[in-house]
Design an enzyme around this catalytic site. Structure first.
Site, PDB file in Angstrom:
ATOM      1  CG  ASP A 229      -1.876   1.122   1.315  1.00 18.35           C
ATOM      2  OD1 ASP A 229      -2.758   1.172   0.448  1.00 18.35           O
ATOM      3  OD2 ASP A 229      -1.763   1.957   2.233  1.00 18.35           O
ATOM      4  CD  GLU A 305      -2.217   2.256  -3.515  1.00 11.68           C
ATOM      5  OE1 GLU A 305      -3.324   2.794  -3.663  1.00 11.68           O
ATOM      6  OE2 GLU A 305      -1.624   2.233  -2.412  1.00 11.68           O
TER       7      GLU A 305
END
Length: 586
Positions: A229, A305
């Protein structure tokens, strides 16, 4: 199904397109992740086994056969860690445990074992940019004095102005409002997201070592990989200099000169935002890669990401000693225009090829408006950060037609691909959620200016006749399901020729059978500007045409083409109509 459409004389058209530029050569090696199709499971919204209104691990286990039959290679599980749920689990209080709302560690072990028994890889989320404010480290930091070892795990600074009453700099939170909150003793701590998500100090070796231990903890339990993330975060520029641009929730341009891209809101500024995509992140991921490589075969992998641009900066995350994959958000962001699609695909493949990595395609996830709804908006509309009942509404039928064509294009491209739960049903964004039920912190911190991501996170419909559409038979779901979900339910589509679910199943079967994820890609010339056409050659003597017609007039398939899959029916005389994609042996 589309593959059983009889091939009549009308399918043999007098068109002779030619092969053009080679965009990508066949992948070599046996690494499973190079062409894997991974299905993202958002645990809160997948299936509720205990009737509390929140999806859970047992609910996922109960539907794994469905995912195996769909044809994916594995699942990526969004966070299930202990958390106060200020940001739907992306505020982690313990990185090595399971939140009771999702089940137990035994439930997770059983889920991993069941995945492996079915031949599915198991990938989990890891959230390294920030913790929850309820993480033991941050509790200790607030209790400790300025300059203490406890505070050095985070980014604490004295304030500016007389008495330190002003934040240390002018940074803004991605969710709206200031990126600093003042502690009781007068110091301030940085949080690029919500105030309950303090940023970690990745200049601190203790933080580095602890996360590497977390990777080992999960690899030892059988995890096959990690989705990282906010992979472009972690390191901040020395001195934390002011940055005048407003932050955006996964917004901003992806393209040349856009600096740090999504998240910095620079809107094309050449200067890189000081909180994103700093050079130091790459050394962190080299360390992580060494940890994962120590486990040998089968390889454990990472997918980034990373909302960064230009594409050269994006490709830096997938150099041979760093990440294995990085989501191609340039493709996700691309408007429904043939020239822009061709440019995005060619540029992404070229950037990935410079570092020998697969391009990792994606159209939807838990942070963006579902692609069937985005594509139902007027072409040229900036990608919205949520859609409310007061906003311009997508054309649901048009969006579904374009969404099916976009997926048909994506799954024909060499590389890996990720699907978001519900997209195989053609599930649209829930645009009529009352503001009273919203939970995304972006909605609250922005004062409602950002509708937020709740609309793509509404629980799935499994059974059109069951309570809560089969999501769970107890309490109301944590987000309400609109009545309009009924025709999208799994039971309404499974085995129904032409349904979106059957289209996905068919695409994935053909993709695997033909080996398209490992193929070479060549442009196909001879069509008009409004047609996207490629030849994927996965093996000797096997050439597959993928053609998408974005123009207003139907187009013909090449002479002798053998139709495999269509995203929508052809015309009566075998032409490819507007907003339709086909695969054909050629």
């Amino acid at each position: 199904s589309a593959s059983t459409i009889p091939l009549t004389a009308t399918h043999v058209m007098s068109v002779s397109p030619r092969l053009g530029a080679r965009l990508h050569d066949s992948a070599t090696g046996t690494q499973w992740w190079r062409d894997a199709v991974i299905y993202q499971v958002y645990p809160r919204s997948f299936a509720d086994s205990n009737g509390d209104g929140i999806g859970d691990l047992a609910g996922i286990s109960g539907h794994l056969a469905y995912l195996k039959d769909l044809g994916v290679d594995g699942i990526w599980l969004s966070p299930y860690y202990p958390s106060p749920q200020a940001d739907a689990g992306y505020d982690v209080a313990d990185y090595r445990a399971v939140d009771p709302i999702f089940g137990t560690m035994a439930d997770l072990d059983a889920l991993i074992a069941r995945c492996h028994a079915l031949g599915l890889r198991f990938i989990i989320d890891i959230v390294p940019n920030h913790t929850s404010d309820e993480h033991p480290w941050f509790v200790a930091a607030l209790a400790g004095p300025a300059g203490s070892a406890e505070r050095e795990r985070y980014i604490f600074r004295d304030g500016a102005g007389v008495g330190g009453v002003e934040p240390p700099n002018n940074w803004r939170s991605v969710f709206g409002g200031p990126a600093w909150t003042r502690a009781a003793d007068g110091q301030w701590y940085l949080h690029l997201f919500d105030a309950k998500q303090p940023d970690l100090n990745w200049e601190n070796p203790e933080v580095v070592a602890d996360f590497e231990d977390t990777l080992r903890f999960w690899c030892d339990r059988g995890v096959d990989g990690f989705r990282v993330d906010v992979a472009h975060g972690l390191i901040k520029a020395a001195g934390l200099p002011d940055w005048g641009a407003e932050q955006e929730l996964l917004g901003g341009a992806v393209g040349e000169g856009a600096g740090a891209g999504d998240g910095d809101g620079a809107g094309g500024a050449a200067e890189k935002a000081p909180m994103w995509d700093q050079p130091g992140v790459h050394e962190i991921y080299r360390g992580w890669r060494r940890v994962l490589d120590s486990y040998g075969v089968p390889e454990r992998m990472m997918v980034a990401e990373a909302w960064v641009s230009p594409l050269e900066a994006w490709a830096a995350y997938v150099r041979p000693d760093e990440m294995h994959q990085s989501f191609d958000f340039a493709f996700l962001e691309c408007p429904w225009a043939a020239s822009e699609l061709r440019s995005a695909i060619a540029s992404s493949l070229a950037a990935s090829d410079t570092v020998g990595a697969p391009t990792t395609w994606v159209l939807s996830n838990h942070d963006v408006v579902r692609h069937v709804s985005r594509l139902g908006l007027e072409i040229g509309t900036p990608r919205p950060h949520g859609i409310s009942a007061d906003d311009p509404q997508p054309d649901e039928e048009l969006g579904l037609r374009r969404g099916r064509a976009a997926t048909t294009l994506m799954l024909a491209l060499p590389g890996a691909a990720y699907l978001y739960q519900g997209e195989e049903l053609g599930l649209p964004e829930a645009t009529a959620l009352p503001h009273s039920v919203r939970q995304d912190p972006a909605f609250f911190r922005s004062g409602g200016a950002e509708v937020g991501r709740d609309g793509c996170r509404v629980p799935l419909p499994w059974d059109s006749d069951a309570r809560h559409f089969g999501f769970g038979d107890g309490a109301d779901p944590w987000l309400p399901q609109p009545d309009s979900f009924e025709p999208y339910a799994v039971d309404r589509q499974l085995g129904v020729a032409g349904s979106t679910l059957e289209l996905y199943r068919e695409l994935l079967r053909w993709r695997r059978f033909l080996g398209l994820g490992r193929g070479s890609l060549l442009a196909v010339d001879g069509y008009g500007d409004d047609v996207v056409a490629y030849a994927n050659t996965p093996g000797e003597g096997r050439r597959v045409l993928v053609l998408v017609n974005l123009g207003t007039e139907p187009v013909a398939l090449p002479t002798g083409a053998e139709l495999l899959v269509v995203s929508a029916p052809l015309t009566e005389d075998g032409l490819v109509p507007t907003d339709t994609a086909v695969w054909a042996r050629w």
